[in-house]
Motif scaffolding. Sequence first.
Motif, PDB file in Angstrom:
ATOM      1  N   LEU A  91     -10.022   5.044  -2.759  1.00 31.08           N
ATOM      2  CA  LEU A  91     -11.384   4.837  -2.274  1.00 31.08           C
ATOM      3  C   LEU A  91     -12.259   4.154  -3.320  1.00 31.08           C
ATOM      4  CD1 LEU A  91     -11.979   8.183  -0.346  1.00 31.08           C
ATOM      5  CD2 LEU A  91     -11.565   5.903   0.616  1.00 31.08           C
ATOM      6  N   ILE A  92     -12.079   4.517  -4.581  1.00 36.79           N
ATOM      7  CA  ILE A  92     -12.853   3.882  -5.645  1.00 36.79           C
ATOM      8  C   ILE A  92     -12.454   2.416  -5.778  1.00 36.79           C
ATOM      9  CG2 ILE A  92     -13.237   3.824  -8.150  1.00 36.79           C
ATOM     10  CD1 ILE A  92     -13.095   6.897  -8.080  1.00 36.79           C
ATOM     11  N   ILE A  93     -11.153   2.129  -5.749  1.00 34.95           N
ATOM     12  CA  ILE A  93     -10.684   0.742  -5.857  1.00 34.95           C
ATOM     13  C   ILE A  93     -11.158  -0.070  -4.657  1.00 34.95           C
ATOM     14  CG2 ILE A  93      -8.625  -0.730  -5.809  1.00 34.95           C
ATOM     15  CD1 ILE A  93      -7.236   1.408  -7.523  1.00 34.95           C
ATOM     16  N   ALA A  94     -11.032   0.486  -3.453  1.00 38.16           N
ATOM     17  CA  ALA A  94     -11.451  -0.239  -2.249  1.00 38.16           C
ATOM     18  C   ALA A  94     -12.953  -0.530  -2.290  1.00 38.16           C
ATOM     19  CB  ALA A  94     -11.098   0.564  -1.002  1.00 38.16           C
ATOM     20  N   PHE A  95     -13.747   0.435  -2.720  1.00 37.75           N
ATOM     21  CA  PHE A  95     -15.190   0.222  -2.807  1.00 37.75           C
ATOM     22  C   PHE A  95     -15.520  -0.821  -3.873  1.00 37.75           C
ATOM     23  CE2 PHE A  95     -19.515   1.426  -4.250  1.00 37.75           C
ATOM     24  CZ  PHE A  95     -20.192   1.183  -3.073  1.00 37.75           C
ATOM     25  N   SER A  96     -14.811  -0.790  -4.996  1.00 33.52           N
ATOM     26  CA  SER A  96     -15.039  -1.770  -6.057  1.00 33.52           C
ATOM     27  C   SER A  96     -14.693  -3.176  -5.580  1.00 33.52           C
ATOM     28  CB  SER A  96     -14.210  -1.432  -7.296  1.00 33.52           C
ATOM     29  OG  SER A  96     -14.556  -0.166  -7.782  1.00 33.52           O
ATOM     30  N   VAL A  97     -13.570  -3.320  -4.878  1.00 37.62           N
ATOM     31  CA  VAL A  97     -13.185  -4.627  -4.348  1.00 37.62           C
ATOM     32  C   VAL A  97     -14.225  -5.099  -3.339  1.00 37.62           C
ATOM     33  CG1 VAL A  97     -11.463  -5.817  -2.932  1.00 37.62           C
ATOM     34  CG2 VAL A  97     -10.732  -4.363  -4.820  1.00 37.62           C
ATOM     35  N   PHE A  98     -14.704  -4.198  -2.499  1.00 40.56           N
ATOM     36  CA  PHE A  98     -15.760  -4.544  -1.539  1.00 40.56           C
ATOM     37  C   PHE A  98     -16.993  -5.077  -2.259  1.00 40.56           C
ATOM     38  CE2 PHE A  98     -19.710  -2.990   0.429  1.00 40.56           C
ATOM     39  CZ  PHE A  98     -19.718  -3.779   1.575  1.00 40.56           C
ATOM     40  N   LEU A  99     -17.415  -4.392  -3.330  1.00 37.07           N
ATOM     41  CA  LEU A  99     -18.594  -4.842  -4.074  1.00 37.07           C
ATOM     42  C   LEU A  99     -18.366  -6.197  -4.727  1.00 37.07           C
ATOM     43  CD1 LEU A  99     -19.835  -1.541  -5.763  1.00 37.07           C
ATOM     44  CD2 LEU A  99     -20.808  -2.729  -3.794  1.00 37.07           C
ATOM     45  N   ILE A 100     -17.168  -6.410  -5.274  1.00 38.51           N
ATOM     46  CA  ILE A 100     -16.859  -7.686  -5.921  1.00 38.51           C
ATOM     47  C   ILE A 100     -16.875  -8.815  -4.896  1.00 38.51           C
ATOM     48  CG2 ILE A 100     -15.024  -9.005  -7.068  1.00 38.51           C
ATOM     49  CD1 ILE A 100     -14.334  -6.355  -8.542  1.00 38.51           C
ATOM     50  N   ILE A 101     -16.244  -8.593  -3.746  1.00 40.23           N
ATOM     51  CA  ILE A 101     -16.213  -9.627  -2.703  1.00 40.23           C
ATOM     52  C   ILE A 101     -17.619  -9.908  -2.196  1.00 40.23           C
ATOM     53  CG2 ILE A 101     -15.455 -10.105  -0.347  1.00 40.23           C
ATOM     54  CD1 ILE A 101     -12.818  -8.745  -1.079  1.00 40.23           C
ATOM     55  N   LYS A 102     -18.414  -8.861  -2.032  1.00 43.96           N
ATOM     56  CA  LYS A 102     -19.789  -9.042  -1.574  1.00 43.96           C
ATOM     57  C   LYS A 102     -20.591  -9.857  -2.591  1.00 43.96           C
ATOM     58  CE  LYS A 102     -23.544  -6.274   0.317  1.00 43.96           C
ATOM     59  NZ  LYS A 102     -23.600  -6.662   1.706  1.00 43.96           N
ATOM     60  N   LEU A 103     -20.409  -9.569  -3.866  1.00 40.29           N
ATOM     61  CA  LEU A 103     -21.111 -10.293  -4.910  1.00 40.29           C
ATOM     62  C   LEU A 103     -20.661 -11.745  -4.979  1.00 40.29           C
ATOM     63  CD1 LEU A 103     -23.081 -10.032  -7.343  1.00 40.29           C
ATOM     64  CD2 LEU A 103     -21.062  -9.635  -8.748  1.00 40.29           C
ATOM     65  N   VAL A 104     -19.348 -11.969  -4.929  1.00 43.34           N
ATOM     66  CA  VAL A 104     -18.828 -13.336  -5.005  1.00 43.34           C
ATOM     67  C   VAL A 104     -19.252 -14.145  -3.788  1.00 43.34           C
ATOM     68  CG1 VAL A 104     -16.694 -14.692  -4.927  1.00 43.34           C
ATOM     69  CG2 VAL A 104     -16.896 -12.807  -6.531  1.00 43.34           C
ATOM     70  N   SER A 105     -19.172 -13.558  -2.598  1.00 43.64           N
ATOM     71  CA  SER A 105     -19.525 -14.307  -1.392  1.00 43.64           C
ATOM     72  C   SER A 105     -21.023 -14.605  -1.321  1.00 43.64           C
ATOM     73  CB  SER A 105     -19.073 -13.563  -0.143  1.00 43.64           C
ATOM     74  OG  SER A 105     -19.770 -12.353  -0.009  1.00 43.64           O
ATOM     75  N   LYS A 106     -21.816 -13.854  -2.054  1.00 45.15           N
ATOM     76  CA  LYS A 106     -23.253 -14.120  -2.100  1.00 45.15           C
ATOM     77  C   LYS A 106     -23.533 -15.428  -2.843  1.00 45.15           C
ATOM     78  CE  LYS A 106     -27.591 -11.984  -3.586  1.00 45.15           C
ATOM     79  NZ  LYS A 106     -28.180 -10.812  -4.223  1.00 45.15           N
ATOM     80  N   TYR A 107     -22.768 -15.684  -3.902  1.00 50.49           N
ATOM     81  CA  TYR A 107     -22.991 -16.867  -4.715  1.00 50.49           C
ATOM     82  C   TYR A 107     -22.048 -18.019  -4.383  1.00 50.49           C
ATOM     83  CZ  TYR A 107     -25.942 -13.784  -7.392  1.00 50.49           C
ATOM     84  OH  TYR A 107     -26.924 -12.910  -7.761  1.00 50.49           O
ATOM     85  N   ILE A 108     -20.871 -17.709  -3.873  1.00 48.00           N
ATOM     86  CA  ILE A 108     -19.898 -18.741  -3.517  1.00 48.00           C
ATOM     87  C   ILE A 108     -19.501 -18.515  -2.071  1.00 48.00           C
ATOM     88  CG2 ILE A 108     -17.646 -19.736  -4.013  1.00 48.00           C
ATOM     89  CD1 ILE A 108     -17.902 -18.502  -6.832  1.00 48.00           C
TER      90      ILE A 108
END
Length: 151
Positions: free
Chosen positions: A91-108
């Motif tokens: 759950l921690i890894i999945a949430f971290s990946v979600f946050l990273i993808i959300k952050l990356v897709s915001k800028y790229i």
Amino acid sequence: MFKEFKAFISKGNALGMAIGIVIGAAFTSIVNSLVNDIIMPPLGLLIGNVDFTNLFISLNGAHYDTLKAAQAAGAPTINYGMFINNVISFLIIAFSVFLIIKLVSKYIPLEPKKPATKECPYCLSAIPEQATKCSQCTSDLSIKEEPEVSV
């Protein structure tokens, strides 16, 4: 075959995937340490001095004080405490990946936005969706009649 393999490896997707796997493996060890060394001890203390790594069911009916003792005796066990640790890690890894993808897709943006266009029914050129007159053939597009087709 070697040339094809070299071309595959040199593509950005394969290289990015390899980098992601290496970083993912390193990230997994950090998350496992976070769960096992920081999150689970206080949680076990709140529940009543429970060490989640020693929560197991011995399937041979004998009692063992620790999971390590049961495994040393060769007893078959269901290690539900380790399962709880792994679920929390996931759950921690999945949430971290979600946050990273959300952050990356915001800028790229993942897919470039295509301009909204339509096809002129008279000259078949691409024109803006909201256009009422074709910029190529100057046909009036606000009239809803079909173009004449000569046979």
